[in-house]
Write an enzyme that holds these catalytic residues in place. Structure first.
Site, PDB file in Angstrom:
ATOM      1  N   LYS A  11      -0.011 -16.224 -34.133  1.00  0.00           N
ATOM      2  CA  LYS A  11       1.122 -16.374 -35.061  1.00  0.00           C
ATOM      3  C   LYS A  11       2.349 -15.096 -34.849  1.00  0.00           C
ATOM      4  CE  LYS A  11      -0.810 -19.584 -38.163  1.00  0.00           C
ATOM      5  NZ  LYS A  11      -0.914 -19.961 -39.534  1.00  0.00           N
ATOM      6  N   TYR A  51       3.428 -29.340 -37.367  1.00  0.00           N
ATOM      7  CA  TYR A  51       2.729 -29.579 -38.629  1.00  0.00           C
ATOM      8  C   TYR A  51       3.220 -30.874 -39.406  1.00  0.00           C
ATOM      9  CZ  TYR A  51       1.248 -24.497 -38.764  1.00  0.00           C
ATOM     10  OH  TYR A  51       0.359 -23.340 -38.300  1.00  0.00           O
ATOM     11  N   PHE A  59       5.114 -25.566 -49.435  1.00  0.00           N
ATOM     12  CA  PHE A  59       5.030 -24.260 -48.666  1.00  0.00           C
ATOM     13  C   PHE A  59       5.654 -24.889 -47.042  1.00  0.00           C
ATOM     14  CE2 PHE A  59       0.499 -25.445 -48.354  1.00  0.00           C
ATOM     15  CZ  PHE A  59       0.472 -25.730 -46.950  1.00  0.00           C
ATOM     16  N   ARG A  87     -12.964 -21.462 -35.841  1.00  0.00           N
ATOM     17  CA  ARG A  87     -12.826 -21.401 -37.354  1.00  0.00           C
ATOM     18  C   ARG A  87     -13.560 -20.278 -38.133  1.00  0.00           C
ATOM     19  NH1 ARG A  87      -8.337 -24.409 -39.396  1.00  0.00           N
ATOM     20  NH2 ARG A  87      -9.402 -24.336 -41.228  1.00  0.00           N
ATOM     21  N   THR A  93      -8.495 -19.425 -44.754  1.00  0.00           N
ATOM     22  CA  THR A  93      -7.088 -19.667 -44.612  1.00  0.00           C
ATOM     23  C   THR A  93      -6.108 -18.529 -45.315  1.00  0.00           C
ATOM     24  OG1 THR A  93      -7.001 -22.145 -44.531  1.00  0.00           O
ATOM     25  CG2 THR A  93      -4.841 -21.178 -45.032  1.00  0.00           C
ATOM     26  N   ASN A 114      -0.805 -15.718 -41.464  1.00  0.00           N
ATOM     27  CA  ASN A 114      -2.388 -15.273 -41.428  1.00  0.00           C
ATOM     28  C   ASN A 114      -2.808 -15.184 -40.003  1.00  0.00           C
ATOM     29  OD1 ASN A 114      -2.038 -17.899 -41.039  1.00  0.00           O
ATOM     30  ND2 ASN A 114      -3.434 -18.674 -42.444  1.00  0.00           N
ATOM     31  N   HIS A 117      -3.759 -19.692 -35.954  1.00  0.00           N
ATOM     32  CA  HIS A 117      -4.080 -20.932 -36.285  1.00  0.00           C
ATOM     33  C   HIS A 117      -5.482 -21.579 -35.252  1.00  0.00           C
ATOM     34  CE1 HIS A 117      -3.760 -25.413 -36.547  1.00  0.00           C
ATOM     35  NE2 HIS A 117      -3.993 -25.437 -35.049  1.00  0.00           N
ATOM     36  N   GLU A 128      -3.193 -31.325 -30.608  1.00  0.00           N
ATOM     37  CA  GLU A 128      -2.382 -30.181 -30.538  1.00  0.00           C
ATOM     38  C   GLU A 128      -2.345 -29.644 -28.986  1.00  0.00           C
ATOM     39  OE1 GLU A 128      -4.393 -27.836 -33.507  1.00  0.00           O
ATOM     40  OE2 GLU A 128      -3.650 -29.008 -35.227  1.00  0.00           O
TER      41      GLU A 128
HETATM   42  P1  IDP Z   1      -5.560 -23.726 -41.853  1.00  0.00           P
HETATM   43  O1  IDP Z   1      -4.240 -22.921 -40.815  1.00  0.00           O
HETATM   44  O2  IDP Z   1      -6.517 -22.469 -42.169  1.00  0.00           O
HETATM   45  O3  IDP Z   1      -6.167 -24.675 -41.119  1.00  0.00           O
HETATM   46  P2  IDP Z   1      -3.978 -25.357 -43.584  1.00  0.00           P
HETATM   47  O4  IDP Z   1      -4.524 -25.757 -44.747  1.00  0.00           O
HETATM   48  O5  IDP Z   1      -4.075 -26.275 -42.206  1.00  0.00           O
HETATM   49  O6  IDP Z   1      -4.793 -24.182 -43.103  1.00  0.00           O
HETATM   50  O7  IDP Z   1      -2.689 -24.681 -43.448  1.00  0.00           O
HETATM   51  C1  IDP Z   1      -1.795 -24.595 -42.492  1.00  0.00           C
HETATM   52  C2  IDP Z   1      -1.049 -23.238 -42.662  1.00  0.00           C
HETATM   53  O8  IDP Z   1       0.093 -23.244 -43.544  1.00  0.00           O
HETATM   54  C3  IDP Z   1      -2.131 -21.995 -42.962  1.00  0.00           C
HETATM   55  O9  IDP Z   1      -2.386 -21.478 -41.790  1.00  0.00           O
HETATM   56  C4  IDP Z   1      -0.965 -21.062 -43.637  1.00  0.00           C
HETATM   57  O10 IDP Z   1      -0.294 -20.294 -42.855  1.00  0.00           O
HETATM   58  C5  IDP Z   1       0.106 -21.925 -44.126  1.00  0.00           C
HETATM   59  N1  IDP Z   1      -0.314 -22.240 -45.692  1.00  0.00           N
HETATM   60  C6  IDP Z   1      -1.151 -22.646 -46.342  1.00  0.00           C
HETATM   61  N2  IDP Z   1      -1.260 -22.548 -47.735  1.00  0.00           N
HETATM   62  C7  IDP Z   1       0.158 -21.974 -47.874  1.00  0.00           C
HETATM   63  C8  IDP Z   1       0.730 -21.603 -49.127  1.00  0.00           C
HETATM   64  O11 IDP Z   1       0.379 -21.614 -50.180  1.00  0.00           O
HETATM   65  N3  IDP Z   1       1.888 -20.707 -48.854  1.00  0.00           N
HETATM   66  C9  IDP Z   1       2.252 -20.377 -47.552  1.00  0.00           C
HETATM   67  N4  IDP Z   1       1.951 -20.838 -46.540  1.00  0.00           N
HETATM   68  C10 IDP Z   1       0.703 -21.537 -46.511  1.00  0.00           C
END
Ligand code: IDP
Length: 142
Positions: A11, A51, A59, A87, A93, A114, A117, A128
């Protein structure tokens, strides 16, 4: 165990921190092969398609804004149990909850930025990969 492919993104935060190579090294050390890779700067439309399942989440705007804020590396990773293995090495996450030694624990601090992905299931990996790669851009070594 079956050889799988999974979709991965380094990212914008991790690209900005100059740790593309360190993250690629984590993939390879875990036994995942990089069989397709490129640097792109996502448009809002592309990030929105990617997404789509998060459109109603609070968010979503922040997420699309972040993912379009700078270039990313997109890659296809291949190996035994690739989806779950990726994963595992990514970590939770929220980097604050990620296990020590995982990519997110080591290279990120915020859930909104983070580092990586990774597809959460083989079906999402297929969806994807098809968004970002043409078949001829993937060089399977299975
Ligand atoms: P993942 O990337 O671990 O699969 P998902 O629940 O699919 O997690 O969420 C997608 C992305 O959305 C996350 O990687 C993170 O960057 C972002 N995200 C998830 N929760 C939040 C939040 O509460 N605030 C801001 N961004 C979030």
């Amino acid at each position: 165990m079956a050889i799988e492919q999974t979709f991965s993104i380094v990212k914008p935060d991790a690209v900005g921190k100059n740790v593309i190579g360190e993250i690629y090294s984590r993939f390879e050390k875990a036994g995942l092969k990089i069989v397709g890779a490129k640097m792109i700067h996502m448009s809002e439309a592309l990030a929105g398609e990617f997404y789509a399942e998060h459109k109603e989440r609070p968010f979503y705007g922040e997420l699309v804004g972040f993912m379009t804020s700078g270039p990313v590396m997109v890659q296809v990773l291949e190996g035994e149990n690739a989806v779950a293995l990726n994963r595992e090495i990514m970590g939770a996450t929220n980097p604050k909850e990620a296990a020590p030694g995982t990519i997110r624990a080591d290279f990120a601090t915020e859930v909104s930025a983070n580092a990586v992905h990774g597809s959460d299931a083989p079906a999402s990996a297929a969806r994807e990969i098809a968004i970002f790669f043409k078949p001829e851009e993937i060089f399977s070594r299975a």
